[in-house]
Every structure is written in structure tokens, then in C-alpha cells.
Design an enzyme around this catalytic site. Structure first.
Site, short mmCIF file in Angstrom:
data_model
loop_
_atom_site.label_atom_id
_atom_site.label_comp_id
_atom_site.label_asym_id
_atom_site.label_seq_id
_atom_site.Cartn_x
_atom_site.Cartn_y
_atom_site.Cartn_z
N GLU A 133 7.24 2.86 4.14
CA GLU A 133 6.97 4.26 3.80
C GLU A 133 8.21 5.12 4.04
OE1 GLU A 133 3.99 6.14 6.21
OE2 GLU A 133 3.52 7.64 4.68
N LYS A 178 -0.03 9.52 -2.18
CA LYS A 178 -0.84 9.32 -0.97
C LYS A 178 -2.03 10.30 -0.95
CE LYS A 178 -0.04 8.83 4.07
NZ LYS A 178 1.05 8.82 5.08
N CYS A 224 0.05 4.08 4.05
CA CYS A 224 -0.17 4.33 5.48
C CYS A 224 -1.58 4.84 5.82
CB CYS A 224 0.92 5.25 6.01
SG CYS A 224 1.12 5.12 7.81
#
Lengths: 290, 290
Positions: free
Chosen positions: A40, A112, A149
Site C-alpha cells: 500500500e 479503497k 488494507c
């Protein structure tokens, strides 16, 4: 098909760091990897340790980053999963994964969806939650369920990707410890992080891999204690079987064989999709059932 | 609060088996347990190894079973989670968990929602899928998220229970191996079973426990090879931490301390409910996103 996960540290500047990544991608390609995945926000330090308006400057490199990693994918002839700080407009930024085809073209993008905000993980300051949903990205090496994540804690995200035909989930990640946490707390945190994603592999009959940052990074505002990223990038197979786990403190390229037949075989013995009670799941879309 | 999980084998008849269970519940109560949980279909052998119409006779005992376990709960002054073969009407049966209050009254019922059908786990022959949804059961010891066996593979079931305020999930279970499977296959299966439920604990910040049958049981039709139930009843805490794991081959009472404050503490550091993208989860109710 051989897949490579690049677990690395931050090299003190964007230029040094992306140069290091480029060399690792090339190394993986020479080893026969057809799909290479980066961690990331891999072009920089994990900058969300503090809330600093000047840090938005990093996103000015978004187009340059795309050009750079496009050329890496093309030169190395690999499908490449990158994770970049996307400037969409003034005051509007995303934490985005760009997937490049082996000819350098953009195969697709994921923004995300779940954005954390914990002490020293101040992502809600920097990133607007994604607005293009949970859609896998089609590439020449298969349909990839790319998530990022904090998404890894949400079974819904994994499920939606699997229901769209992704048989591999890929999580670029930046997660670590604070040095003053106890050994037991650190152990619980890392095991929880692995367990929840291993659960996604089992529940959906898919491969799951996470690519995590490694090394200690100070907080650039000097206010906080820094984060020790715990590495431990991993791959679980579609029955939740452990395939590869990286070290906690070193750089590493993890390789594994992504065998789609394994997905088919596991789902024949454990056909969980067959029995989902979709008639009774409606309230999943409620905030709370109160 | 002390909780007990009774991992046991089948004693060759309903009468011997429920007598054994009763003694174990009494033992657990003497040890201070306030909540006691029994395994799936604990009054009999796991009868779904073959499809035999005469086996529906077992469900004729449903009311007798309720009276028996009601009196056990009352005598022992514990909240008791039982798992019974429910006859609802001729030709209409469920795999149901009945929860008794410590005064012997019925606190609530859950009807298994996800019904498996694998070789020697022919549950679709015996049980109609539940029609009372994923609703926790309120008792004097808290709100219990009771689910049954095959439900454990479904993150949606765990999520819905947690969203309804259950901070403990309880899975009466009957799962085992075939002796002719390889050591590696057995290991993968058992680890997958634990991993997916550990994942529910982490994703929802809840306690998760499974109570599994133990011992080898032949197929009463003599056609099949029998099942070796793998025990290994377990408890994970709300951060996915391992609290207790039973043996693979022996009877056992597992005890643990159900500390609701731990749920509160874990959810404060990992507030996953805060960030759920309920605006983007709608297609969870689709069979497949094709």
C-alpha cells in the site's frame, strides 16, 4: 501461474523507493512471475501518521507514478498491482490501486472503500472513501479482486469480489505495531490480521494474499512514536491452507503458484455458494439492527 | 461469567447419551458455569450419514427432549443451549437449537438456516432450512447468537447476529473426518473450520465458540465408512485470540470466562462497525453477481 508479492521498506525518498521497487519487479519477472503485487502507498513513507496539509503535495505525483509503473509493467511484461495516492480534484483524494497490463496499459482501478482512522493511521483526513464499488479487475492473468488494507477486516468486501468471479483477493497493506505495546498485544493484533483474511479465503474458496510494508518509520511531524510495520505478507489458498508467509522484519519477494483448478476443486467439496440464504441477508445493509 | 462447553461422544442410545449429558451439565454447574452449551443433535448418533425414512422417528422425541433438558436447566440453574431434531408437522422437520433459562423455561429457539448436503452429511433430506432468521436469543446471562454447524461457514450469519447485539456466537457442531482421507487433507479441513470462525470473532469483535462431537460413529445403514468426529471444540475472543481448544479424540468440558468488557475494549481500538459501507453492500443478497 507464478505470482510475486514485493514486501519492502521505505528508502527515504520517492525516487529511491520506486527505483528499488522497479528492480524487485524486474527480479520477480526474471524468476517467471506473471503477476506482481506491491504494498500500500509504496512510493512513499506511510504518511498518514500525522495530519499535515503539505502532504497532499505527494498526490501531485499521481500521473507521474502511473507513467512510471506503466513503464515498469511494460518493460517487465507483467501484470502489476500498484497502490497510489490519487488526486482527483483539489480537495478530493483517494487511496487507489491501479492495475497495469503487461503492455503497460491500465487494466483497472480500485478506490479503497473502507477508510480507517486510528491514532497515527489518520486516513480519513487524506482519503475520500471509494465510489466505484467492489468490482474486480479483468487482466490477461485472470480476474483480480483488488482491495486495500482496512478493507481486509470486512467480510462483505471479500464476498462481493468473490461473487463477481474473483478467485484471488489481493490486499496491498500498511499495518504495524507501536513499540510500546506488549508482546501479547502485538501477537494478538498480527494473528487477528491474518485470521480474518484466512477466513475470507475459506468462506469464499479463493486465494487471499496481503502485501505488507516492513521496517520502522518515524512520524514526520515528530509528534508521535513511529510505527514498526510488521511485514508478514502472506498467501492462503482456497481452503485456507497456508501457502507462504513472509518475515516480520526483512524485505522479501514471496512467490506462489496461483492454481485456478484448486479453486474449482475446493468449491466442489465445500460448495458454500450453493447454500447462501440470500432471502435472509437483507439487513446486512443496515448500520445496526436496533 | 463462567461458560462451559460439553464435548462428548454418543453412548449407543438416546437414554444413555442424555443421561451422560445431564451429568456433565450438573458437573459444569457445580464448577460455577452459568451458561452451558451442548453439541449438535446431542441426544443421538449423527444420523445424517444415510437417508433412512425410519430415522424421522427420532423427531417424535422432540417434546420429550424439551421436557428433559428443561428439567436439567432448572435443576442445575444454568442457561442451557441444546440442539434437537424438531418435528414441526408430518414431513416437516428442522435442525433446531433450543435455549433454556435457568428456571427451565424456553428462552428462545433458532432453526438452522444453512443446511449442508455432502456425502454422509445428508441434512437436506432431513431438515427444512430455518424460517425464523438470524435472531439472537435473550437470556439472563446475555444475548446469545446461537447458530448451528454449517452456518459457521457463512460470514453473513455471524454479521447479522453481531449487528443484532449478540456479543457471543455459539455453534453446536457435528463435523469430522473420513479415515481414508490423507493427514494433510484432514489438517486442512480442521484448520479451515477453525479459521473461518476465528475470522468471525475478529470481523465482529465477538466471542465465538463451537461445541463439536467427538469419537467414531459407524453409518447405521452399513453402506458407508463412518465418520470420526474431530472434537477440538474451541473459544476465540473478540480480537480472535485463542482462549481454549479441546482435544481431537477425548470427551471434555471446556470452560472460559465470558467477559463482555473485552468486547467493548476491542471494539474501541478496532471499530469496524463504524466504517461499514452499507451503501455498497446491497448485492450481498444476489446469488451471484453475473
Amino acid at each position: 501461474m507464478k505470482v510475486a508479492l514485493i514486501q519492502q521498506k521505505y528508502y527515504g525518498s520517492r525516487e529511491k523507493t520506486i527505483e528499488y521497487s522497479k528492480n524487485r519487479v524486474a527480479e520477480a519477472a526474471r524468476s517467471g512471475a506473471k503477476l506482481v503485487c506491491l504494498q500500500e502507498l509504496h512510493t512513499r513513507e506511510y504518511f498518514c501518521q500525522s495530519e499535515l496539509v503539505d502532504t497532499f503535495d505527494y498526490a501531485e505525483d499521481y500521473q507521474k507514478d502511473i507513467e512510471f509503473f506503466s513503464s515498469v509493467a511494460k518493460e517487465c511484461e507483467v501484470v502489476l498491482v500498484s497502490s497510489l495516492f490519487e488526486k482527483r480534484a483539489s480537495g478530493l483524494y483517494h487511496n487507489s490501486a491501479i492495475v497495469f497490463e503487461k503492455d503497460g496499459s491500465i487494466a483497472g482501478k480500485y478506490r479503497k472503500m473502507h477508510i480507517p482512522d486510528d491514532p497515527q493511521f489518520y486516513e480519513k483526513f487524506y482519503f475520500t472513501p471509494g465510489d466505484i464499488g467492489f468490482e474486480p479487475i479483468d487482466t490477461s492473468v485472470g480476474r483480480l479482486g483488488v482491495l486495500i488494507c482496512w478493507d481486509q477486516w470486512y467480510p462483505e468486501a471479500a464476498r462481493l469480489m468473490a461473487l463477481s468471479g474473483a478467485s484471488i483477493l489481493i490486499y496491498p497493506t500498511a499495518i504495524g505495531w507501536f513499540d510500546d505495546d506488549s508482546f501479547e498485544e502485538k501477537k494478538r493484533q498480527k494473528e487477528a490480521w491474518m485470521a480474518v483474511q484466512r477466513g475470507h479465503a475459506v468462506a469464499n474458496g479463493v486465494f487471499v494474499c496481503a502485501i505488507n510494508r516492513v521496517g520502522f518509520e518515524e512520524d514526520s511531524s515528530d509528534k508521535n512514536r513511529g510505527i514498526r510495520f510488521w511485514g508478514s505478507s502472506f498467501v492462503y489458498g482456497p481452503q485456507g491452507e497456508e501457502i507462504a508467509i513472509g518475515s516480520e522484519d526483512g524485505e522479501e519477494i514471496l512467490y506462489f503458484d496461483y492454481d485456478q483448478k484448486r479453486v474449482e476443486d475446493v468449491r466442489r467439496i465445500w460448495p458454500f455458494f450453493r447454500d447462501r440464504r440470500i432471502d435472509a441477508y437483507g439487513e446486512i445493509t443496515k448500520r445496526y439492527r436496533d
